[in-house]
Design a protein around this motif. Structure first.
Motif, PDB file in Angstrom:
ATOM      1  N   ASN A  70       0.676  -1.178  -0.075  1.00 50.00           N
ATOM      2  CA  ASN A  70      -0.129  -0.048   0.009  1.00 50.00           C
ATOM      3  C   ASN A  70       0.850   1.264   0.039  1.00 50.00           C
ATOM      4  OD1 ASN A  70      -2.548  -1.314   0.130  1.00 50.00           O
ATOM      5  ND2 ASN A  70      -2.126  -1.772   2.291  1.00 50.00           N
ATOM      6  N   VAL A  72       1.497   4.769   1.340  1.00 55.74           N
ATOM      7  CA  VAL A  72       1.204   5.585   2.471  1.00 55.74           C
ATOM      8  C   VAL A  72       1.935   6.972   2.094  1.00 55.74           C
ATOM      9  CG1 VAL A  72       1.241   5.884   4.957  1.00 55.74           C
ATOM     10  CG2 VAL A  72       0.930   3.684   3.824  1.00 55.74           C
ATOM     11  N   ILE A  96       1.403   5.421  11.736  1.00 56.37           N
ATOM     12  CA  ILE A  96       0.459   5.396  10.592  1.00 56.37           C
ATOM     13  C   ILE A  96      -1.182   5.497  11.253  1.00 56.37           C
ATOM     14  CG2 ILE A  96      -0.276   3.690   8.965  1.00 56.37           C
ATOM     15  CD1 ILE A  96       2.432   4.476   8.461  1.00 56.37           C
ATOM     16  N   GLU A  98      -5.417   6.218  10.116  1.00 54.52           N
ATOM     17  CA  GLU A  98      -6.193   6.231   8.929  1.00 54.52           C
ATOM     18  C   GLU A  98      -7.084   7.259   8.916  1.00 54.52           C
ATOM     19  OE1 GLU A  98      -9.526   2.985   7.323  1.00 54.52           O
ATOM     20  OE2 GLU A  98      -7.713   2.082   7.942  1.00 54.52           O
ATOM     21  N   GLU A 102      -7.871   6.191   4.095  1.00 57.20           N
ATOM     22  CA  GLU A 102      -6.650   6.530   3.548  1.00 57.20           C
ATOM     23  C   GLU A 102      -5.597   6.133   4.803  1.00 57.20           C
ATOM     24  OE1 GLU A 102      -5.722   6.651   0.307  1.00 57.20           O
ATOM     25  OE2 GLU A 102      -7.705   6.634  -0.444  1.00 57.20           O
ATOM     26  N   GLN A 103      -4.509   5.612   4.606  1.00 56.87           N
ATOM     27  CA  GLN A 103      -3.442   5.467   5.379  1.00 56.87           C
ATOM     28  C   GLN A 103      -2.761   6.604   5.362  1.00 56.87           C
ATOM     29  OE1 GLN A 103      -1.557   1.547   5.747  1.00 56.87           O
ATOM     30  NE2 GLN A 103      -3.491   0.683   6.502  1.00 56.87           N
TER      31      GLN A 103
END
Length: 169
Positions: A70, A72, A96, A98, A102-103
């Motif tokens: 993913n 990021v 990280i 959310e 979306e991260q």
């Protein structure tokens, strides 16, 4: 011998209803200040790794990292709060979170600990500091000898505070 059950009001222990909801926060450092993020917003904490720059991104967006397939976006939290930039150290971490599915990664100087507090223990933040950082502050909490600035991450990523994530992903 039977134990005495705690007094309950609407299914909650009375002591909890008087103090509000029990919350859990992760603390991190930026320069000499301690900040807190509600752990319910955090996906994981990573060691610093190479960040690929993205041309045309806002100044506070460092770039992107690949997290298990993913992409990021990583934000330099110091720059976002109008603080001076720093060099990367062994303590530097990427938190990280959310937001809207979306991260997003937040680059911080160091991650400290997780602690609990009640909603009613959060005090209003004083009207000091720069306007850029103030709009992201939910409140403050006096934790022993240390003042913890509690952040409202949703305000960091409101539509008018666009990260440019949509364009990068």
């Amino acid at each position: 011998m039977s134990e005495v059950a705690p007094i309950k009001e609407n299914g909650k222990a009375l002591s909890e209803t008087n103090k509000g909801e029990l919350l859990q926060y992760l603390t991190f450092k930026l320069i000499d200040e301690t900040y807190g993020i509600n752990v319910m917003q955090i996906k994981e904490v990573l060691r610093y790794s190479e960040i690929a720059p993205v041309p045309g991104a806002p100044s506070y967006v460092l770039g992107i990292v690949n997290l298990r397939g993913n992409v990021v976006t990583v934000v330099d939290t110091r720059v976002r709060f109008s603080l001076p930039e720093c060099t990367i150290s062994d303590d530097t971490r990427i938190i990280i979170i959310e937001h809207d599915g979306e991260q997003v990664g937040l680059l911080v100087d160091a991650v400290q600990e997780v602690f609990y507090l009640y909603q009613n223990e959060i005090e209003q933040s004083p009207s000091v500091g720069n306007d850029e950082a103030l709009k992201f502050i939910q409140g403050v909490y006096q934790k022993e000898e240390e003042l913890v600035i509690l952040l409202e991450l949703n305000r960091m990523f409101e539509r008018n505070e666009a990260l440019g994530i949509e364009a990068m992903n």
